[in-house]
Design an enzyme around this catalytic site. Structure first.
Site, mmCIF file in Angstrom:
data_model
loop_
_atom_site.group_PDB
_atom_site.id
_atom_site.type_symbol
_atom_site.label_atom_id
_atom_site.label_comp_id
_atom_site.label_asym_id
_atom_site.label_seq_id
_atom_site.Cartn_x
_atom_site.Cartn_y
_atom_site.Cartn_z
ATOM 1 N N ASP A 131 0.889 -1.170 0.000
ATOM 2 C CA ASP A 131 0.000 0.000 0.000
ATOM 3 C C ASP A 131 0.918 1.208 0.000
ATOM 4 O O ASP A 131 1.875 1.250 0.779
ATOM 5 C CB ASP A 131 -0.853 0.042 1.278
ATOM 6 C CG ASP A 131 -1.823 -1.130 1.376
ATOM 7 O OD1 ASP A 131 -2.106 -1.762 0.352
ATOM 8 O OD2 ASP A 131 -2.291 -1.394 2.505
ATOM 9 N N PHE A 132 0.635 2.183 -0.856
ATOM 10 C CA PHE A 132 1.558 3.321 -0.887
ATOM 11 C C PHE A 132 0.826 4.628 -1.156
ATOM 12 O O PHE A 132 -0.293 4.656 -1.679
ATOM 13 C CB PHE A 132 2.661 3.104 -1.934
ATOM 14 C CG PHE A 132 2.157 3.019 -3.349
ATOM 15 C CD1 PHE A 132 1.649 1.829 -3.845
ATOM 16 C CD2 PHE A 132 2.197 4.133 -4.177
ATOM 17 C CE1 PHE A 132 1.181 1.754 -5.159
ATOM 18 C CE2 PHE A 132 1.735 4.059 -5.488
ATOM 19 C CZ PHE A 132 1.224 2.873 -5.977
#
Lengths: 251, 211
Positions: A131-132
């Protein structure tokens, strides 16, 4: 030849399916059993379920009993992510019928864990999640704990660590795009797909079948996951479960 | 009653779910008496070849399964690594398989001149081509049936006559084997919705069980 996969990504909160935007503001989508039955009838390629409560709350155990009921409705491959941080829970998940477990937070917090999980269960059974979000300097930075801890390390370094741990697939989720239906982060997808040979699942932002096709055909994704596109319809975000016919994607 | 072998190495729940949906009675077990009493066996398996082979030994299952299949002729279906265990061994490990099919399990290797970049594992939906040996197991599945695959190693049987189906991934590889009542599928029929239901239904009927 292998068909690229289109994956409904469904968010579990308690025993309900919800849909978020930018990992926040969940709205109710429907009863999971009913929703999965509909996707079953549509013969979807694969399903991914993420328990967003377990992802955010370390003390909350994975709801194995409920997931077992959901698995009994899934006659297609099923991935699960959310709060998995030990080998024994993974073993239980595979046993009840989950094919692949997504490891995201634990991969950042415990660098040796993913390799151990791959050793135990095989590459094919482990998806490395990243997740970024874009933080200071417009750098893609990995987040943990359901997006509540940001900027842990560079997202590209998190990807490299997962590749080195020999995960079978990498799931990239751009938090800023999640639920916005404005298109995937194709630039980051391309950067990653040029760097690694591990199959990539792109998630976060699909708003149309064209978004799926672009990611799969032109930007190196092996699979495209989407939530909003398959569970909501129109500007008022009414709940409608859909799935594109195979010919619309693969020609 | 079909016994789905429980040795901490398979997606036993998925298989039971699909058999249940088909109305076929099944039991997840590693009990030697249950195996002896079964009308057919399903041997699942995910993970590394040696891990699965070692778990079979850990639960003392090699003898009872071999006796049931070889001596008593019970129908058996191997799935994924459970199917790979029916060959003599694997490049992935050092432990032997049952050897019901001559040959080994090989890692995917593509010719150097091949330009297309094919990721390993071979993961996803792929169409199969049914071969003569697959006539009964793939009854009704000869026209464009697709199955869900997840694997990095493939069957390499010595006898081409046992190849029940092939699939293409850089080259045509053996995706299923059949020899009398012994069947092996590399893909996951329990995760291949209508196609998988048909295959399990064919196996159950071929084993004399209603479906």
């Amino acid at each position: 030849m292998l068909r690229k996969r289109i994956i409904p990504g469904l968010l579990l909160s308690g025993e309900r399916f919800v849909k978020t935007r930018r990992f926040a503001d969940p709205i109710y989508i429907g009863d999971p059993i009913n929703t999965l039955r509909i996707f079953n009838e549509k013969e979807v390629d694969e399903i991914a379920i993420f328990d967003i409560d377990c992802a955010r709350d370390r003390r909350r155990p994975v709801n194995l009993a409920y997931l077992e009921r959901l698995c009994s409705e899934c006659f297609m491959p099923l991935s699960y992510g959310g709060g998995v941080r030990d080998i024994e829970t993974m073993r239980q998940l595979y046993r009840i019928g989950v094919e692949k477990v997504v490891l995201t937070t634990v991969a950042l917090d415990d660098p040796t864990f993913v390799a151990r999980a791959v050793e135990e269960f095989g590459s094919s059974s482990v998806i490395g999640g990243v997740d970024f979000s874009y933080e200071a300097g417009n750098v893609a930075m990995a987040a943990a704990t359901g997006g509540t801890r940001r900027g842990i390390t560079r997202a590209i370094d998190a990807v490299r660590a997962l590749v080195n741990a020999r995960v079978g697939e990498i799931l990239l989720t751009n938090i800023d795009r999640e639920g916005m239906a404005e298109g995937y982060d194709l630039a980051f997808l391309e950067e990653v797909s040029a760097m690694v040979s591990t199959p990539i699942i792109i998630q976060g932002g699909a708003g149309s079948v064209d978004d799926l096709k672009r990611a799969l055909h032109d930007h190196g994704a092996s699979a495209a996951a989407a939530g909003t596109l398959f569970v909501l319809y129109g500007p008022h975000r009414a709940v409608l479960i859909t799935y594109p016919p195979t010919r619309d994607i693969h020609g | 009653m079909i016994v789905i072998i429980d040795y901490d190495s398979g997606n036993v729940g998925s298989i039971r779910n699909m058999l249940h949906r088909l109305g076929v009675r099944s039991e997840i077990s590693r009990d030697h008496k249950a195996i002896a009493a079964a009308s057919a066996l399903i041997l699942p398996g995910i993970g590394a070849f040696d891990t699965c082979a070692a778990n079979l030994r850990k639960y003392d299952l090699v003898g009872p399964i071999a006796e049931k299949v070889q001596e008593r002729g019970a129908p058996v279906l191997g799935v994924c690594v459970g199917a790979q265990l029916m060959l003599e061994g694997s490049e992935e490990g050092v432990l032997p398989g049952f050897g019901w099919f001559r040959g080994h399990v090989r890692h995917f290797k593509f010719a150097a001149e091949q330009n297309e970049r094919l990721p390993i594992p071979h993961m996803g939906w792929n169409e199969i081509k049914v071969q003569p040996a697959g006539a009964s197991l793939f009854d009704g599945l000869t026209d464009g049936a697709s199955f869900y695959f997840v694997h990095s190693y493939h069957f390499a049987p010595e006898d081409p006559g046992c190849v029940a189906a092939t699939a293409y991934y850089g080259f045509d590889f053996c995706a299923a084997m059949s020899r009398s009542q012994i069947h092996a599928v590399q893909f996951h029929p329990e995760k291949s919705h209508k196609f998988g239901m048909r295959l399990y239904s064919n196996f159950a009927r071929g084993s004399g069980l209603a479906s």
